[in-house]
Design a protein around this motif. Structure first.
Motif, PDB file in Angstrom:
ATOM      1  N   PHE A  17      41.840  25.087  -4.333  1.00 17.30           N
ATOM      2  CA  PHE A  17      42.469  25.018  -3.016  1.00 17.30           C
ATOM      3  C   PHE A  17      41.540  24.336  -2.014  1.00 17.30           C
ATOM      4  CE2 PHE A  17      43.969  26.892   1.058  1.00 17.30           C
ATOM      5  CZ  PHE A  17      45.242  26.350   1.033  1.00 17.30           C
ATOM      6  N   ARG A  18      40.265  24.636  -2.086  1.00 20.52           N
ATOM      7  CA  ARG A  18      39.280  23.989  -1.206  1.00 20.52           C
ATOM      8  C   ARG A  18      39.276  22.476  -1.442  1.00 20.52           C
ATOM      9  NH1 ARG A  18      35.101  27.075  -2.251  1.00 20.52           N
ATOM     10  NH2 ARG A  18      35.397  28.366  -0.414  1.00 20.52           N
ATOM     11  N   ARG A  19      39.268  22.067  -2.713  1.00 19.25           N
ATOM     12  CA  ARG A  19      39.298  20.634  -3.041  1.00 19.25           C
ATOM     13  C   ARG A  19      40.604  19.995  -2.588  1.00 19.25           C
ATOM     14  NH1 ARG A  19      39.183  18.201  -7.657  1.00 19.25           N
ATOM     15  NH2 ARG A  19      40.136  19.854  -8.858  1.00 19.25           N
ATOM     16  N   LEU A  20      41.704  20.734  -2.691  1.00 16.64           N
ATOM     17  CA  LEU A  20      42.995  20.218  -2.250  1.00 16.64           C
ATOM     18  C   LEU A  20      42.955  19.902  -0.759  1.00 16.64           C
ATOM     19  CD1 LEU A  20      45.660  19.710  -3.708  1.00 16.64           C
ATOM     20  CD2 LEU A  20      46.403  21.970  -2.970  1.00 16.64           C
ATOM     21  N   TRP A  21      42.367  20.785   0.022  1.00 14.29           N
ATOM     22  CA  TRP A  21      42.227  20.534   1.461  1.00 14.29           C
ATOM     23  C   TRP A  21      41.383  19.296   1.712  1.00 14.29           C
ATOM     24  CZ3 TRP A  21      43.976  21.158   6.121  1.00 14.29           C
ATOM     25  CH2 TRP A  21      44.811  22.217   6.409  1.00 14.29           C
ATOM     26  N   GLU A  22      40.353  19.092   0.912  1.00 13.02           N
ATOM     27  CA  GLU A  22      39.453  17.956   1.110  1.00 13.02           C
ATOM     28  C   GLU A  22      40.080  16.630   0.687  1.00 13.02           C
ATOM     29  OE1 GLU A  22      36.104  19.170  -1.223  1.00 13.02           O
ATOM     30  OE2 GLU A  22      35.428  20.623   0.276  1.00 13.02           O
ATOM     31  N   SER A  23      41.105  16.685  -0.153  1.00  8.81           N
ATOM     32  CA  SER A  23      41.633  15.452  -0.731  1.00  8.81           C
ATOM     33  C   SER A  23      43.016  15.040  -0.240  1.00  8.81           C
ATOM     34  CB  SER A  23      41.672  15.587  -2.257  1.00  8.81           C
ATOM     35  OG  SER A  23      42.606  16.576  -2.635  1.00  8.81           O
ATOM     36  N   THR A  24      43.621  15.815   0.655  1.00  9.25           N
ATOM     37  CA  THR A  24      44.963  15.469   1.115  1.00  9.25           C
ATOM     38  C   THR A  24      44.992  15.241   2.617  1.00  9.25           C
ATOM     39  OG1 THR A  24      45.611  17.777   1.430  1.00  9.25           O
ATOM     40  CG2 THR A  24      46.094  16.800  -0.705  1.00  9.25           C
ATOM     41  N   ALA A  25      45.915  14.417   3.055  1.00  9.73           N
ATOM     42  CA  ALA A  25      46.050  14.127   4.480  1.00  9.73           C
ATOM     43  C   ALA A  25      46.872  15.201   5.194  1.00  9.73           C
ATOM     44  CB  ALA A  25      46.708  12.765   4.669  1.00  9.73           C
ATOM     45  N   THR A  26      47.714  15.892   4.455  1.00 12.69           N
ATOM     46  CA  THR A  26      48.529  16.949   5.049  1.00 12.69           C
ATOM     47  C   THR A  26      48.095  18.300   4.472  1.00 12.69           C
ATOM     48  OG1 THR A  26      50.210  16.715   3.347  1.00 12.69           O
ATOM     49  CG2 THR A  26      50.529  15.460   5.363  1.00 12.69           C
ATOM     50  N   PRO A  27      48.238  19.360   5.252  1.00 14.83           N
ATOM     51  CA  PRO A  27      47.824  20.671   4.763  1.00 14.83           C
ATOM     52  C   PRO A  27      48.580  21.074   3.496  1.00 14.83           C
ATOM     53  CG  PRO A  27      48.216  20.760   7.123  1.00 14.83           C
ATOM     54  CD  PRO A  27      48.714  19.423   6.641  1.00 14.83           C
ATOM     55  N   PRO A  28      47.859  21.580   2.493  1.00 13.21           N
ATOM     56  CA  PRO A  28      48.533  22.070   1.291  1.00 13.21           C
ATOM     57  C   PRO A  28      49.319  23.346   1.607  1.00 13.21           C
ATOM     58  CG  PRO A  28      46.159  22.416   1.132  1.00 13.21           C
ATOM     59  CD  PRO A  28      46.409  21.672   2.399  1.00 13.21           C
ATOM     60  N   ASP A  29      50.279  23.660   0.781  1.00 10.91           N
ATOM     61  CA  ASP A  29      51.138  24.827   0.977  1.00 10.91           C
ATOM     62  C   ASP A  29      50.420  26.081   0.475  1.00 10.91           C
ATOM     63  OD1 ASP A  29      53.061  26.810   1.005  1.00 10.91           O
ATOM     64  OD2 ASP A  29      54.643  25.544   0.182  1.00 10.91           O
ATOM     65  N   VAL A  30      49.843  26.837   1.408  1.00 10.61           N
ATOM     66  CA  VAL A  30      49.088  28.032   1.041  1.00 10.61           C
ATOM     67  C   VAL A  30      49.969  29.061   0.353  1.00 10.61           C
ATOM     68  CG1 VAL A  30      49.347  29.193   3.282  1.00 10.61           C
ATOM     69  CG2 VAL A  30      47.356  29.695   1.840  1.00 10.61           C
ATOM     70  N   PHE A  31      51.243  29.141   0.747  1.00  9.69           N
ATOM     71  CA  PHE A  31      52.150  30.124   0.142  1.00  9.69           C
ATOM     72  C   PHE A  31      52.473  29.763  -1.304  1.00  9.69           C
ATOM     73  CE2 PHE A  31      53.056  30.302   4.746  1.00  9.69           C
ATOM     74  CZ  PHE A  31      52.566  31.576   4.971  1.00  9.69           C
ATOM     75  N   ALA A  32      52.583  28.476  -1.594  1.00 12.09           N
ATOM     76  CA  ALA A  32      52.814  28.043  -2.977  1.00 12.09           C
ATOM     77  C   ALA A  32      51.605  28.377  -3.843  1.00 12.09           C
ATOM     78  CB  ALA A  32      53.111  26.549  -3.024  1.00 12.09           C
ATOM     79  N   VAL A  33      50.418  28.179  -3.301  1.00 11.24           N
ATOM     80  CA  VAL A  33      49.192  28.474  -4.045  1.00 11.24           C
ATOM     81  C   VAL A  33      49.108  29.963  -4.333  1.00 11.24           C
ATOM     82  CG1 VAL A  33      46.674  28.493  -3.917  1.00 11.24           C
ATOM     83  CG2 VAL A  33      47.946  26.489  -3.150  1.00 11.24           C
TER      84      VAL A  33
END
Length: 67
Positions: A17-33
Motif C-alpha cells: 500500500f505504501r508503494r502504491l501511494w508512491e507510484s500513483t497519481a491518484t489516491p489508491p482505494d484504502v477500502f479496497a485494500v
C-alpha cells in the motif's frame, strides 16, 4: 490493488500500500485494500489507514467521513 506489477507474496500488504501511494497519481482505494486483505492484523490495518490519512492530508485530499 492492481498496479500492473507482479505481486510479491512475501511483501506485506502495508508495504504494498505504501508503494502504491508512491507510484500513483491518484489516491489508491484504502477500502479496497482493507477489504481484500483479510489476513491483516489489527495493527497492520491501522498502519494502512495511517499511511492513507498521512498521504491524503499531504496532498490536500482528505477522505471525508460523511458519505
Amino acid at each position: 490493488m492492481s498496479t500492473g506489477e507482479p505481486l510479491d507474496t512475501n511483501e506485506s500488504a502495508v508495504n504494498r500500500f505504501r508503494r502504491l501511494w508512491e507510484s500513483t497519481a491518484t489516491p489508491p482505494d484504502v477500502f479496497a485494500v482493507l477489504g481484500s486483505s483479510t489476513k491483516l492484523s489489527a495493527s497492520e490495518r491501522v498502519e494502512v489507514v495511517r499511511i492513507d490519512q498521512r498521504n491524503r492530508w499531504r496532498i490536500g485530499r482528505p477522505l471525508s467521513l460523511k458519505s
